[in-house]
Scaffold this motif. Structure first.
Motif, PDB file in Angstrom:
ATOM      1  N   VAL A 277      22.787  17.782 -74.784  1.00  0.00           N
ATOM      2  CA  VAL A 277      24.516  17.806 -74.845  1.00  0.00           C
ATOM      3  C   VAL A 277      25.311  17.577 -73.710  1.00  0.00           C
ATOM      4  O   VAL A 277      26.149  16.728 -73.713  1.00  0.00           O
ATOM      5  CB  VAL A 277      24.837  19.178 -75.715  1.00  0.00           C
ATOM      6  CG1 VAL A 277      26.210  19.077 -75.739  1.00  0.00           C
ATOM      7  CG2 VAL A 277      24.013  19.477 -76.937  1.00  0.00           C
ATOM      8  N   ALA A 278      24.627  18.278 -72.554  1.00  0.00           N
ATOM      9  CA  ALA A 278      25.140  17.712 -71.354  1.00  0.00           C
ATOM     10  C   ALA A 278      25.097  16.115 -70.958  1.00  0.00           C
ATOM     11  O   ALA A 278      26.120  15.721 -70.349  1.00  0.00           O
ATOM     12  CB  ALA A 278      24.580  18.490 -70.136  1.00  0.00           C
ATOM     13  N   VAL A 279      23.913  15.495 -71.378  1.00  0.00           N
ATOM     14  CA  VAL A 279      23.720  14.318 -71.063  1.00  0.00           C
ATOM     15  C   VAL A 279      24.756  13.364 -72.140  1.00  0.00           C
ATOM     16  O   VAL A 279      25.137  12.221 -71.510  1.00  0.00           O
ATOM     17  CB  VAL A 279      22.381  13.766 -71.348  1.00  0.00           C
ATOM     18  CG1 VAL A 279      22.135  12.485 -71.119  1.00  0.00           C
ATOM     19  CG2 VAL A 279      21.584  14.593 -70.278  1.00  0.00           C
ATOM     20  N   ASP A 280      24.614  13.569 -73.244  1.00  0.00           N
ATOM     21  CA  ASP A 280      25.219  12.744 -74.400  1.00  0.00           C
ATOM     22  C   ASP A 280      26.403  13.473 -75.316  1.00  0.00           C
ATOM     23  O   ASP A 280      26.788  12.562 -76.425  1.00  0.00           O
ATOM     24  CB  ASP A 280      24.197  11.987 -74.977  1.00  0.00           C
ATOM     25  CG  ASP A 280      23.468  12.801 -75.851  1.00  0.00           C
ATOM     26  OD1 ASP A 280      23.684  14.035 -76.172  1.00  0.00           O
ATOM     27  OD2 ASP A 280      22.245  12.289 -76.000  1.00  0.00           O
ATOM     28  N   GLY A 281      26.875  14.223 -74.986  1.00  0.00           N
ATOM     29  CA  GLY A 281      27.854  15.109 -75.796  1.00  0.00           C
ATOM     30  C   GLY A 281      29.277  14.611 -75.623  1.00  0.00           C
ATOM     31  O   GLY A 281      29.439  13.788 -74.837  1.00  0.00           O
ATOM     32  N   SER A 282      29.989  15.100 -76.517  1.00  0.00           N
ATOM     33  CA  SER A 282      31.484  14.554 -76.369  1.00  0.00           C
ATOM     34  C   SER A 282      32.403  15.637 -76.042  1.00  0.00           C
ATOM     35  O   SER A 282      32.110  16.932 -76.079  1.00  0.00           O
ATOM     36  CB  SER A 282      31.758  13.820 -77.748  1.00  0.00           C
ATOM     37  OG  SER A 282      31.985  15.074 -78.864  1.00  0.00           O
ATOM     38  N   ILE A 283      33.568  15.515 -75.213  1.00  0.00           N
ATOM     39  CA  ILE A 283      34.499  16.339 -74.818  1.00  0.00           C
ATOM     40  C   ILE A 283      35.282  17.103 -76.139  1.00  0.00           C
ATOM     41  O   ILE A 283      35.625  16.437 -77.036  1.00  0.00           O
ATOM     42  CB  ILE A 283      35.355  15.800 -73.935  1.00  0.00           C
ATOM     43  CG1 ILE A 283      34.892  15.222 -72.755  1.00  0.00           C
ATOM     44  CG2 ILE A 283      36.675  16.819 -73.590  1.00  0.00           C
ATOM     45  CD1 ILE A 283      34.245  16.506 -71.774  1.00  0.00           C
ATOM     46  N   ARG A 284      35.385  18.460 -75.935  1.00  0.00           N
ATOM     47  CA  ARG A 284      36.166  19.171 -76.852  1.00  0.00           C
ATOM     48  C   ARG A 284      37.022  20.164 -76.090  1.00  0.00           C
ATOM     49  O   ARG A 284      36.399  20.955 -75.279  1.00  0.00           O
ATOM     50  CB  ARG A 284      35.428  20.035 -77.968  1.00  0.00           C
ATOM     51  CG  ARG A 284      36.308  20.787 -78.775  1.00  0.00           C
ATOM     52  CD  ARG A 284      35.408  21.559 -79.678  1.00  0.00           C
ATOM     53  NE  ARG A 284      36.196  22.735 -80.430  1.00  0.00           N
ATOM     54  CZ  ARG A 284      35.574  23.499 -81.413  1.00  0.00           C
ATOM     55  NH1 ARG A 284      34.443  23.511 -81.686  1.00  0.00           N
ATOM     56  NH2 ARG A 284      36.341  24.654 -81.869  1.00  0.00           N
ATOM     57  N   ARG A 285      38.216  20.057 -76.152  1.00  0.00           N
ATOM     58  CA  ARG A 285      39.131  20.979 -75.143  1.00  0.00           C
ATOM     59  C   ARG A 285      39.242  22.396 -75.998  1.00  0.00           C
ATOM     60  O   ARG A 285      39.481  22.457 -77.147  1.00  0.00           O
ATOM     61  CB  ARG A 285      40.442  20.481 -75.048  1.00  0.00           C
ATOM     62  CG  ARG A 285      40.678  19.386 -74.028  1.00  0.00           C
ATOM     63  CD  ARG A 285      41.964  18.900 -73.694  1.00  0.00           C
ATOM     64  NE  ARG A 285      41.991  17.872 -72.740  1.00  0.00           N
ATOM     65  CZ  ARG A 285      41.847  17.868 -71.629  1.00  0.00           C
ATOM     66  NH1 ARG A 285      41.894  19.420 -71.334  1.00  0.00           N
ATOM     67  NH2 ARG A 285      41.774  17.038 -70.693  1.00  0.00           N
ATOM     68  N   VAL A 286      38.896  23.443 -75.272  1.00  0.00           N
ATOM     69  CA  VAL A 286      39.029  24.992 -76.012  1.00  0.00           C
ATOM     70  C   VAL A 286      39.826  25.619 -75.090  1.00  0.00           C
ATOM     71  O   VAL A 286      40.180  25.315 -73.814  1.00  0.00           O
ATOM     72  CB  VAL A 286      37.534  25.302 -75.960  1.00  0.00           C
ATOM     73  CG1 VAL A 286      36.680  24.433 -76.832  1.00  0.00           C
ATOM     74  CG2 VAL A 286      37.149  25.492 -74.683  1.00  0.00           C
ATOM     75  N   ALA A 287      40.360  26.799 -75.677  1.00  0.00           N
ATOM     76  CA  ALA A 287      41.372  27.581 -75.196  1.00  0.00           C
ATOM     77  C   ALA A 287      40.489  28.635 -74.150  1.00  0.00           C
ATOM     78  O   ALA A 287      39.326  28.920 -74.535  1.00  0.00           O
ATOM     79  CB  ALA A 287      42.236  28.595 -75.956  1.00  0.00           C
ATOM     80  N   ILE A 288      41.017  29.077 -72.961  1.00  0.00           N
ATOM     81  CA  ILE A 288      40.644  30.119 -72.459  1.00  0.00           C
ATOM     82  C   ILE A 288      41.279  31.475 -72.325  1.00  0.00           C
ATOM     83  O   ILE A 288      42.524  31.413 -72.521  1.00  0.00           O
ATOM     84  CB  ILE A 288      40.165  29.596 -71.002  1.00  0.00           C
ATOM     85  CG1 ILE A 288      41.463  29.300 -70.119  1.00  0.00           C
ATOM     86  CG2 ILE A 288      39.019  28.732 -70.989  1.00  0.00           C
ATOM     87  CD1 ILE A 288      41.065  29.136 -68.823  1.00  0.00           C
ATOM     88  N   GLY A 289      40.932  32.602 -71.711  1.00  0.00           N
ATOM     89  CA  GLY A 289      41.624  33.775 -71.374  1.00  0.00           C
ATOM     90  C   GLY A 289      41.830  33.677 -69.955  1.00  0.00           C
ATOM     91  O   GLY A 289      41.117  33.377 -69.200  1.00  0.00           O
TER      92      GLY A 289
END
Length: 327
Positions: A133-145
């Motif tokens: 997944v690190a090689v060919d995954g796609s970006i998803r923006r997620v919230a953090i605290g």
């Protein structure tokens, strides 16, 4: 235990296009002290996938947890690109914090015990599959605290829950890292005397004074669901789940643990539950202007007031790519 350091709260830049993402170097930081016992086997599996990708890759191993932050910052300075964390919650936290501050893509190779962050995002628990997944995954923006600028991915806490984590680490170092040790450690800690905090809170601007044994801030919907809490809905819409436990005796504490094990915390009478974007905390009792906080299980000394907030779309996380559907 470390002193807090404030982040710069960067404005999230646009995510890189897929073609540019594939050209970025990948740095994997592994914590040799994570919960998984087969570190060498996991490392070999990760390295095999990375080498087969033909990408510019580097695998770094932190021998001690306190070396993580400096190792990640140095890697980001030398070769900015995809920062991947191979380890448990503490490793993910350290790498994610740098990825957030530098606006770099973040990849997860889960080697911990519960792996809530990876599981919620559908990231495989197998090290080789996660490395892919690190090689060919796609970006998803997620919230953090954030707590006073310090990042957390799953949860932050003060009081009793923080002490449970602190003693659990002591017992794990002595008796081994497994769920049975964690469970027994929790029971032993609950049977101790616990002095409540007298706190003044501002929950999205609404004042609240309370006497509490612990305040817990959740950012992971899967963890909330497994405890039987409706606050999973709040997390899903980008807010924090805020839980405050009233002052209770040992028997009530044990009953609360049983409810949690049965995923029935929602009906607990002594648990006050809120959803919020920002919470500010001050102490009403006299004493130090510092308070110890657990961030994803790591202990940090923070100055008061605490400012706890949810930061939407803050982190660019690589997740499994969705196959294209052809007409």
């Amino acid at each position: 235990m470390t002193r807090e350091t404030l982040s710069l709260h960067p404005v999230p830049p646009p995510s890189p296009p897929a073609a540019d993402l594939r050209r970025l170097p990948i740095t994997v930081v592994m914590n040799a002290g994570s919960g998984r016992e087969d570190k060498s086997e996991a490392g070999a599996a990760i390295e095999k996938v990375l080498e087969a990708s033909g990408r510019d890759v580097e695998l770094l191993v932190a021998k001690r947890p306190r070396d993580l932050a400096a190792l990640v910052r140095g890697a980001a300075d030398r070769r900015p690109g995809i920062l991947a964390a191979a380890g448990g919650d503490g490793t993910l936290n350290a790498v994610a914090a740098v990825a957030y501050q530098r606006s770099l893509p973040f990849a997860v190779i889960p080697l911990g015990t519960f792996n809530y962050f990876a599981r919620e995002l559908g990231i495989p628990l197998d090290p080789a599959a996660a490395a892919q997944v690190a090689v060919d995954g796609s970006i998803r923006r997620v919230a953090i605290g954030e707590v006073n600028g310090r990042v957390f991915l799953n949860n932050a806490s003060i009081g009793l829950y923080r002490r449970l984590l602190e003693w659990r680490e002591v017992h794990k170092r002595r008796f081994g890292r497994n769920r049975f040790v964690a469970f027994v450690s929790g029971l032993v800690t609950l049977m101790r005397e616990h002095r409540p905090y007298r706190l003044a809170l501002q929950i999205d601007g609404h004042p609240l004074n309370l006497s509490t044994l612990t305040v817990f801030f959740g950012r992971n919907a899967l963890q909330m669901e497994q405890l039987g809490l409706d606050e999973a809905v709040c997390v899903a819409r980008g807010e924090l789940a805020v839980l405050a436990l009233r002052e209770v005796g040992r028997h009530d504490l044990l009953a609360l643990v049983l409810r949690g094990a049965l995923a029935r915390l929602e009906t607990a009478e002594n648990l006050r539950q809120y959803c919020a974007l920002t919470v500010q905390i001050e102490r009403l009792d006299e004493g130090t202007r510092h308070i110890r906080v657990a961030l994803d299980g790591e202990l940090v000394d923070c100055e008061l007031p605490l400012v706890v907030r949810s930061v939407p779309e803050a982190l660019q996380v690589l997740v499994p790519a969705v196959p294209e559907v052809r007409a």
